[in-house]
Design a protein around this motif. Sequence first.
Motif, mmCIF file in Angstrom:
data_model
loop_
_atom_site.group_PDB
_atom_site.id
_atom_site.type_symbol
_atom_site.label_atom_id
_atom_site.label_comp_id
_atom_site.label_asym_id
_atom_site.label_seq_id
_atom_site.Cartn_x
_atom_site.Cartn_y
_atom_site.Cartn_z
ATOM 1 N N GLY A 101 0.739 -1.238 -0.038
ATOM 2 C CA GLY A 101 0.152 0.059 0.006
ATOM 3 C C GLY A 101 0.849 1.386 0.057
ATOM 4 N N VAL A 102 1.848 1.184 0.751
ATOM 5 C CA VAL A 102 2.713 2.329 0.901
ATOM 6 C C VAL A 102 3.403 2.653 -0.522
ATOM 7 N N LEU B 1 -6.836 -0.383 -1.541
ATOM 8 C CA LEU B 1 -5.443 -0.915 -0.896
ATOM 9 C C LEU B 1 -4.995 -0.224 0.311
ATOM 10 N N LEU B 2 -5.283 0.868 0.403
ATOM 11 C CA LEU B 2 -4.781 1.571 1.593
ATOM 12 C C LEU B 2 -5.478 1.354 2.883
ATOM 13 N N ALA C 207 2.297 1.792 -3.396
ATOM 14 C CA ALA C 207 1.277 2.208 -4.356
ATOM 15 C C ALA C 207 1.051 3.566 -4.258
ATOM 16 N N LEU C 208 0.835 3.868 -2.833
ATOM 17 C CA LEU C 208 0.814 5.422 -2.874
ATOM 18 C C LEU C 208 1.826 6.215 -3.319
ATOM 19 N N LEU D 44 -6.699 2.947 -5.422
ATOM 20 C CA LEU D 44 -5.890 3.030 -4.335
ATOM 21 C C LEU D 44 -6.287 2.782 -3.054
ATOM 22 N N ALA E 272 1.530 6.600 -6.691
ATOM 23 C CA ALA E 272 0.489 7.190 -7.414
ATOM 24 C C ALA E 272 0.400 9.056 -7.386
#
Lengths: 245, 229
Positions: free
Chosen positions: A141-142, B171-172, A144-145, B168, A148
């Motif tokens: 998640g980190v 996912l977070l 992916a963020l 997103l 982005a």
Amino acid sequence: MWTLFHKFGSPPWLYRLSGSILRWLLPLTLLALVAGAVWGLLFTPPDFRQGNSYRIIYIHVPAAVVALAGYYVMAIAGAISLIWRMKMADVAMRATAPVGAALTFVALVTGSIWGKPTWGTWWVWDARITSMLILLFLYLGVIALYEAYENKALAAKACAVLSLVGTVNIPIIYKSVDWWYSLHQPASIKFTGGTTIDPSMLYPLLWMIVAFYALFTCCLLLNMRAEILERESRTAWVRRLAAGE
Amino acid sequence: MSRVPGSAAFCLRLLRRQLVLGLRRPVEIGNPLLFFAIVVALFPLGLGPEPAALAEFAPGILWIVALLAGLLTADTAFRSDYDDGSLEQLLLAPQSLYFASLTYVAAHWLLTGVLLALLSPVFALMLGLPVAAIPTLVLSLLLGTGVLSLVGGIGAALTVGLRRGGMLIGLLILPFQMPVLIFGSGAVQAAVDGVPAGPYLALLGAMLCLAVALAPLAIAAGLRISTDA
């Protein structure tokens, strides 16, 4: 103290420092890994129940331990970057995420390979396995963020907030998964049979954990150096470096 | 002397504004509930219509669907205010952003989670959940959707500045919502089994308290980052 603090904010200084650290740490780490692997794989007695298959713990346990610690390294770097706006802390945080994710993945895969001959199945929804899987999701998640965001300075701030939220949440997730497991799962499989580990097996394991910490540090520094070069690619010192001076 | 409203008055006005804005678009309020109904209808189609099997899985099904419905609406918490610029005005306001964030989330929760919790008995009956477990279901959803809205608010605040934040955000925030799922469905399961559900509800309440105290900090930080973009 403050001059050191300011030096850590300086990319060329950190680049050179990490270079001189890596020069001796990297060979030492590789040596320690090979030595630990040989010690664990060849010179320890086979387990009385599991035979030789237990030897995968010399990879599995260190990877899992360091993967967990890595999340806190990432969160602390994130906190430093949020509080003191230190750019190099951003870089460290960004560099930790893929290393931590890779180690978590290694821990899951080796666990699964060990589980097949020992438990007769590749995957069990055990509390610890589930927690590690969630940890992998947190790391991803980190990443992916971060990817982005177009603006990487903002990306680092956003990831710092996310990883700090994660540190508050990780104990809750662990506790709740533990509880969930003890409620749902019949006690057909025991992780450890309540027996303590024999010193002849423990010492190579501790050795490997230390070696994995060193490996983590090496990967982190290498990643940071790559990230520094990418961010500073327009500056004079990187151009001089690229020109081979 | 200019008269600046205090934080409490400011938040009340903000809450009223958000609720009025929400109620003017009733279809958008209905959408997550419709989504909830449709996904509940998928389970009998996928798992087979045997009442016993459905009743067995009902606590988990209802909670997972509530989680997904919360996920779909999380993005809307700040989206329209970000797009029209009123979020930036909020950041410039002298009142505390901490309480303003909490107010936004509260409005979001009132328009999504509370309605979902109040409607859930209907779906519970359709899945054959024992009637005795329904009060626990509603109570656990009321507590749990509060946490979902707060954690969802963190994800929404961090991604509102991104053009493609939709995927997103899931996912977070989903990993952070797993404890809510565990204790929420655990509470309903306990009620089905005739075991006291109090401990689960207490844990959900504890998580809600923690989230109310800490999530606005992260939301406020996230909003500041997103409006910089």
